[in-house]
Design a protein around this motif. Structure first.
Motif, mmCIF file in Angstrom:
data_model
loop_
_atom_site.group_PDB
_atom_site.id
_atom_site.type_symbol
_atom_site.label_atom_id
_atom_site.label_comp_id
_atom_site.label_asym_id
_atom_site.label_seq_id
_atom_site.Cartn_x
_atom_site.Cartn_y
_atom_site.Cartn_z
ATOM 1 N N LEU A 113 0.835 -1.205 0.000
ATOM 2 C CA LEU A 113 0.000 0.000 0.000
ATOM 3 C C LEU A 113 0.871 1.256 0.000
ATOM 4 O O LEU A 113 0.561 2.241 -0.681
ATOM 5 C CB LEU A 113 -0.954 -0.009 1.191
ATOM 6 C CG LEU A 113 -1.977 1.125 1.250
ATOM 7 C CD1 LEU A 113 -2.818 1.191 -0.020
ATOM 8 C CD2 LEU A 113 -2.863 0.959 2.483
ATOM 9 N N THR A 114 1.975 1.224 0.731
ATOM 10 C CA THR A 114 2.906 2.358 0.718
ATOM 11 C C THR A 114 3.466 2.555 -0.684
ATOM 12 O O THR A 114 3.496 3.683 -1.202
ATOM 13 C CB THR A 114 4.049 2.154 1.734
ATOM 14 O OG1 THR A 114 3.502 2.014 3.034
ATOM 15 C CG2 THR A 114 5.031 3.317 1.706
ATOM 16 N N ALA A 115 3.909 1.471 -1.322
ATOM 17 C CA ALA A 115 4.443 1.572 -2.680
ATOM 18 C C ALA A 115 3.389 2.141 -3.634
ATOM 19 O O ALA A 115 3.689 3.015 -4.451
ATOM 20 C CB ALA A 115 4.928 0.212 -3.168
ATOM 21 N N LEU A 116 2.157 1.681 -3.519
ATOM 22 C CA LEU A 116 1.084 2.171 -4.386
ATOM 23 C C LEU A 116 0.835 3.662 -4.182
ATOM 24 O O LEU A 116 0.770 4.437 -5.148
ATOM 25 C CB LEU A 116 -0.204 1.393 -4.115
ATOM 26 C CG LEU A 116 -1.450 1.928 -4.823
ATOM 27 C CD1 LEU A 116 -1.389 1.619 -6.307
ATOM 28 C CD2 LEU A 116 -2.703 1.361 -4.194
ATOM 29 N N ARG A 117 0.718 4.083 -2.916
ATOM 30 C CA ARG A 117 0.427 5.500 -2.643
ATOM 31 C C ARG A 117 1.576 6.413 -3.049
ATOM 32 O O ARG A 117 1.350 7.487 -3.615
ATOM 33 C CB ARG A 117 0.065 5.678 -1.166
ATOM 34 C CG ARG A 117 -1.301 5.095 -0.845
ATOM 35 C CD ARG A 117 -1.700 5.265 0.591
ATOM 36 N NE ARG A 117 -3.051 4.724 0.787
ATOM 37 C CZ ARG A 117 -3.568 4.477 1.978
ATOM 38 N NH1 ARG A 117 -2.887 4.739 3.081
ATOM 39 N NH2 ARG A 117 -4.790 3.981 2.062
ATOM 40 N N VAL A 118 2.802 6.002 -2.773
ATOM 41 C CA VAL A 118 3.952 6.821 -3.174
ATOM 42 C C VAL A 118 4.021 6.903 -4.697
ATOM 43 O O VAL A 118 4.223 7.979 -5.259
ATOM 44 C CB VAL A 118 5.262 6.276 -2.566
ATOM 45 C CG1 VAL A 118 6.489 6.962 -3.171
ATOM 46 C CG2 VAL A 118 5.254 6.441 -1.047
ATOM 47 N N ARG A 119 3.825 5.785 -5.383
ATOM 48 C CA ARG A 119 3.852 5.777 -6.847
ATOM 49 C C ARG A 119 2.803 6.723 -7.415
ATOM 50 O O ARG A 119 3.105 7.550 -8.286
ATOM 51 C CB ARG A 119 3.608 4.365 -7.384
ATOM 52 C CG ARG A 119 3.571 4.313 -8.916
ATOM 53 C CD ARG A 119 3.168 2.953 -9.454
ATOM 54 N NE ARG A 119 1.851 2.527 -9.042
ATOM 55 C CZ ARG A 119 0.697 2.949 -9.584
ATOM 56 N NH1 ARG A 119 0.706 3.844 -10.552
ATOM 57 N NH2 ARG A 119 -0.461 2.490 -9.161
ATOM 58 N N LYS A 120 1.573 6.614 -6.934
ATOM 59 C CA LYS A 120 0.496 7.465 -7.457
ATOM 60 C C LYS A 120 0.760 8.946 -7.179
ATOM 61 O O LYS A 120 0.522 9.800 -8.038
ATOM 62 C CB LYS A 120 -0.841 7.043 -6.841
ATOM 63 C CG LYS A 120 -1.345 5.719 -7.371
ATOM 64 C CD LYS A 120 -2.569 5.275 -6.604
ATOM 65 C CE LYS A 120 -3.796 5.360 -7.470
ATOM 66 N NZ LYS A 120 -5.004 4.855 -6.781
ATOM 67 N N ARG A 121 1.267 9.250 -5.983
ATOM 68 C CA ARG A 121 1.540 10.646 -5.632
ATOM 69 C C ARG A 121 2.654 11.218 -6.499
ATOM 70 O O ARG A 121 2.593 12.373 -6.929
ATOM 71 C CB ARG A 121 1.867 10.758 -4.147
ATOM 72 C CG ARG A 121 0.650 10.481 -3.273
ATOM 73 C CD ARG A 121 0.986 10.372 -1.801
ATOM 74 N NE ARG A 121 -0.184 9.904 -1.066
ATOM 75 C CZ ARG A 121 -0.231 9.744 0.243
ATOM 76 N NH1 ARG A 121 0.840 10.036 0.987
ATOM 77 N NH2 ARG A 121 -1.335 9.306 0.826
ATOM 78 N N LEU A 122 3.689 10.421 -6.749
ATOM 79 C CA LEU A 122 4.767 10.889 -7.619
ATOM 80 C C LEU A 122 4.261 11.119 -9.035
ATOM 81 O O LEU A 122 4.565 12.142 -9.659
ATOM 82 C CB LEU A 122 5.923 9.881 -7.633
ATOM 83 C CG LEU A 122 6.881 9.937 -6.455
ATOM 84 C CD1 LEU A 122 7.800 8.722 -6.461
ATOM 85 C CD2 LEU A 122 7.695 11.226 -6.462
ATOM 86 N N GLU A 123 3.489 10.186 -9.561
ATOM 87 C CA GLU A 123 3.034 10.314 -10.947
ATOM 88 C C GLU A 123 2.083 11.492 -11.138
ATOM 89 O O GLU A 123 1.979 12.011 -12.243
ATOM 90 C CB GLU A 123 2.430 9.001 -11.430
ATOM 91 C CG GLU A 123 3.524 7.964 -11.678
ATOM 92 C CD GLU A 123 3.057 6.702 -12.371
ATOM 93 O OE1 GLU A 123 1.853 6.376 -12.328
ATOM 94 O OE2 GLU A 123 3.920 6.022 -12.961
ATOM 95 N N LYS A 124 1.426 11.946 -10.079
ATOM 96 C CA LYS A 124 0.561 13.132 -10.184
ATOM 97 C C LYS A 124 1.367 14.409 -10.402
ATOM 98 O O LYS A 124 0.873 15.355 -11.003
ATOM 99 C CB LYS A 124 -0.291 13.294 -8.920
ATOM 100 C CG LYS A 124 -1.502 12.424 -8.882
ATOM 101 C CD LYS A 124 -2.332 12.748 -7.649
ATOM 102 C CE LYS A 124 -3.553 11.850 -7.594
ATOM 103 N NZ LYS A 124 -4.363 12.117 -6.399
#
Length: 195
Positions: free
Chosen positions: A53-64
């Motif tokens: 979940l951390t990897a998913l949230r960090v990935r999505k936040r970076l890609e935004k």
């Protein structure tokens, strides 16, 4: 856990044997295998919910916040420096999409940043081994998120030392603060912790 000697170099029988073993074990055993300066490292536990979940949230936040031509990639392949005898697999690789157009491992020098979510089963791999190996690979930014403690660090500014390249700058953060990775600032609010 390190399970092989560090005498391997690209082209050497030891490195090739370790590389073949990593491929075979990766297909047959749980966990993640990587080749480091110290040999094969095995993170025995499959990633758990807070890690993923951390990897998913960090990935999505970076890609935004990143330009469209860049991605925060969470899949395969590995990054590999065959001459240096190192093969690693960051949890998140910030890379240009065009640099992903390869048939084998990614060239680590094409990564803009590597992001790791600290494993509960082998935290030294992320805090020590990768802190040593990522500057050797030429990865300019290394961000660490630690769900055990709700803290992290961003390492940057590779410089030469008698022991080899190392990161000169370390910026620590606690969950809840904003963190800057390369040119992009993201929130760490709502990142899960291990129970």
């Amino acid at each position: 856990m390190t399970i092989a000697p560090d005498s391997a170099r690209q082209g050497s029988p030891q490195y090739q044997a370790m590389r073949e073993a990593v491929v075979q074990m990766g297909d047959a055993l749980p966990g993640k295998f990587e080749i480091t300066k110290e040999g094969i490292v095995h993170d025995m536990m499959a990633p758990v919910g807070p890690h993923e979940l951390t990897a998913l949230r960090v990935r999505k936040r970076l890609e935004k916040v990143m330009p469209e031509e860049l991605v925060a990639h969470t899949g395969t392949p590995d990054v590999e420096d065959e001459p240096g005898g190192i093969m690693r697999h960051p949890d998140i690789m910030v890379i240009a999409e065009v640099d992903m157009e390869v048939q084998a491992s990614f060239d680590p020098r094409t990564l803009i940043a590597a992001v790791e979510i600290v494993s509960r089963s082998n935290p030294d791999n992320d805090w020590t081994g990768k802190t040593r190996d990522y500057p050797l690979l030429g990865i300019p930014i290394y961000a660490i998120f630690d769900p055990r403690t709700g803290t992290g660090a961003v390492l940057s500014d590779i410089h030469s030392t008698p022991e080899g390249p190392r990161y000169a700058t370390r910026k620590d953060f606690v969950y809840g603060e904003d963190v800057t990775i390369a040119d992009w600032t993201i929130s760490t609010e709502g990142l899960p912790r291990y129970q």
